[in-house]
Design a protein around this motif. Sequence first.
Motif, mmCIF file in Angstrom:
data_model
loop_
_atom_site.group_PDB
_atom_site.id
_atom_site.type_symbol
_atom_site.label_atom_id
_atom_site.label_comp_id
_atom_site.label_asym_id
_atom_site.label_seq_id
_atom_site.Cartn_x
_atom_site.Cartn_y
_atom_site.Cartn_z
ATOM 1 N N ILE A 1 34.305 47.918 46.939
ATOM 2 C CA ILE A 1 33.117 47.275 47.484
ATOM 3 C C ILE A 1 32.726 47.937 48.800
ATOM 4 N N GLY A 2 31.431 48.213 48.936
ATOM 5 C CA GLY A 2 30.910 48.811 50.161
ATOM 6 C C GLY A 2 30.818 47.776 51.273
ATOM 7 N N ASN A 3 29.904 47.986 52.192
ATOM 8 C CA ASN A 3 29.730 47.069 53.331
ATOM 9 C C ASN A 3 28.960 45.831 52.891
ATOM 10 N N THR A 4 29.562 45.062 52.038
ATOM 11 C CA THR A 4 28.974 43.822 51.559
ATOM 12 C C THR A 4 30.086 42.792 51.471
ATOM 13 N N THR A 5 29.736 41.579 51.175
ATOM 14 C CA THR A 5 30.750 40.537 51.042
ATOM 15 C C THR A 5 31.177 40.430 49.587
ATOM 16 N N VAL A 6 32.320 39.853 49.365
ATOM 17 C CA VAL A 6 32.808 39.655 47.998
ATOM 18 C C VAL A 6 31.831 38.780 47.198
ATOM 19 N N PRO A 7 31.327 37.656 47.742
ATOM 20 C CA PRO A 7 30.342 36.876 46.965
ATOM 21 C C PRO A 7 29.069 37.661 46.638
ATOM 22 N N PHE B 1 25.758 40.750 42.620
ATOM 23 C CA PHE B 1 25.269 42.045 42.124
ATOM 24 C C PHE B 1 25.714 42.268 40.684
ATOM 25 N N LEU B 2 27.016 42.109 40.453
ATOM 26 C CA LEU B 2 27.589 42.398 39.141
ATOM 27 C C LEU B 2 27.106 41.416 38.076
ATOM 28 N N THR B 3 27.052 40.140 38.420
ATOM 29 C CA THR B 3 26.594 39.134 37.454
ATOM 30 C C THR B 3 25.165 39.445 37.016
ATOM 31 N N LYS B 4 24.313 39.774 37.976
ATOM 32 C CA LYS B 4 22.918 40.075 37.666
ATOM 33 C C LYS B 4 22.801 41.380 36.865
ATOM 34 N N GLY B 5 23.521 42.402 37.296
ATOM 35 C CA GLY B 5 23.413 43.709 36.658
ATOM 36 C C GLY B 5 24.033 43.776 35.280
ATOM 37 N N LEU B 6 25.164 43.095 35.094
ATOM 38 C CA LEU B 6 25.881 43.189 33.822
ATOM 39 C C LEU B 6 25.493 42.088 32.844
ATOM 40 N N HIS B 7 24.693 41.145 33.304
ATOM 41 C CA HIS B 7 24.257 40.029 32.445
ATOM 42 C C HIS B 7 25.438 39.254 31.877
ATOM 43 N N GLU B 8 26.471 39.124 32.663
ATOM 44 C CA GLU B 8 27.609 38.301 32.236
ATOM 45 C C GLU B 8 28.201 37.609 33.451
ATOM 46 N N SER B 9 28.828 36.508 33.208
ATOM 47 C CA SER B 9 29.400 35.733 34.295
ATOM 48 C C SER B 9 30.647 36.435 34.819
ATOM 49 N N ILE B 10 30.690 36.632 36.110
ATOM 50 C CA ILE B 10 31.839 37.257 36.760
ATOM 51 C C ILE B 10 32.602 36.139 37.471
ATOM 52 N N PRO B 11 33.906 36.050 37.252
ATOM 53 C CA PRO B 11 34.661 34.984 37.927
ATOM 54 C C PRO B 11 34.634 35.176 39.437
ATOM 55 N N LYS B 12 34.962 34.122 40.148
ATOM 56 C CA LYS B 12 35.067 34.255 41.605
ATOM 57 C C LYS B 12 36.087 35.345 41.907
ATOM 58 N N LEU B 13 35.714 36.258 42.770
ATOM 59 C CA LEU B 13 36.540 37.423 43.019
ATOM 60 C C LEU B 13 37.650 37.124 44.017
ATOM 61 N N ASN B 14 38.814 37.571 43.640
ATOM 62 C CA ASN B 14 39.953 37.560 44.551
ATOM 63 C C ASN B 14 40.463 38.995 44.556
ATOM 64 N N LEU B 15 40.507 39.614 45.710
ATOM 65 C CA LEU B 15 40.821 41.037 45.763
ATOM 66 C C LEU B 15 42.187 41.399 45.191
ATOM 67 N N SER B 16 43.093 40.454 45.069
ATOM 68 C CA SER B 16 44.428 40.795 44.572
ATOM 69 C C SER B 16 44.570 40.633 43.056
ATOM 70 N N ASP B 17 43.558 40.077 42.398
ATOM 71 C CA ASP B 17 43.659 39.811 40.957
ATOM 72 C C ASP B 17 42.877 40.835 40.137
ATOM 73 N N SER B 18 43.276 41.006 38.880
ATOM 74 C CA SER B 18 42.527 41.826 37.928
ATOM 75 C C SER B 18 41.680 40.905 37.057
ATOM 76 N N PHE B 19 40.535 41.425 36.609
ATOM 77 C CA PHE B 19 39.618 40.667 35.780
ATOM 78 C C PHE B 19 39.193 41.506 34.599
ATOM 79 N N ASN B 20 38.701 40.834 33.579
ATOM 80 C CA ASN B 20 38.107 41.524 32.448
ATOM 81 C C ASN B 20 36.596 41.495 32.639
ATOM 82 N N ILE B 21 36.014 42.649 32.815
ATOM 83 C CA ILE B 21 34.564 42.759 32.972
ATOM 84 C C ILE B 21 34.053 43.752 31.944
ATOM 85 N N ASN B 22 33.196 43.246 31.063
ATOM 86 C CA ASN B 22 32.597 44.117 30.046
ATOM 87 C C ASN B 22 33.675 44.818 29.209
#
Length: 196
Positions: free
Chosen positions: A57-63, A68-89
């Motif tokens: 992530i660049g100079n932006t906040t995690v939320p 950005f990702l939810t809008k761009g990927l058209h899928e729900s992204i879970p609340k981000l925690n930097l230490s966890d892995s997620f399934n995206i697309n």
Amino acid sequence: MVEKLKPQEFVDRFKFILLDKVNHNILIRGYFDDDKLLLVFACLQDQEGINEGTIVIGNTTVPNEREFLTKGLHESIPKLNLSDSFNINGLTVNFSLWKRNRDFPFGMDKDFVVFHPVESALDNKDFPKFYATLKNSKAKKNILITTNDFNSAPEKLYPYVDEILVLDTTDVNEEHRQTYKVIQDNLNADHQILPY
């Protein structure tokens, strides 16, 4: 070399670059942020052998990045925690902040690292640190994706990337054509020109 490509040309070229062993750093530009995210992640998901990556992530906040990702990927992204892995697309990804990776190597076991957004880290005081982070990424592919790409600031990255792809989705629909015209008119009013 800067390549301005329509969507299908972009997909074909990007997939080719993902397979080659030569190109490591890829800069993705374009006026429509959601289109870039959607096509990049669609290509990554579609490519055999690409399963795991990191989104830096660049100079932006995690939320904000989640939005950005939810809008761009058209899928729900879970609340981000930097230490966890997620399934995206269909891809397993984890998240990191670029400033955390400027002093040591990371991504050794990753198929890709997506840097998004990048332009806020291109100002003079942050650029050397951002470049150090880019050099520290040992993933198979580093993919840098711009947002609000209406100026020449990302050209600072040109000497440090192997490929520059411009996704041209201006003619995808009437809404994009109108948006493009507004961007062009706004820049002209400020005596500026479009960067590509």
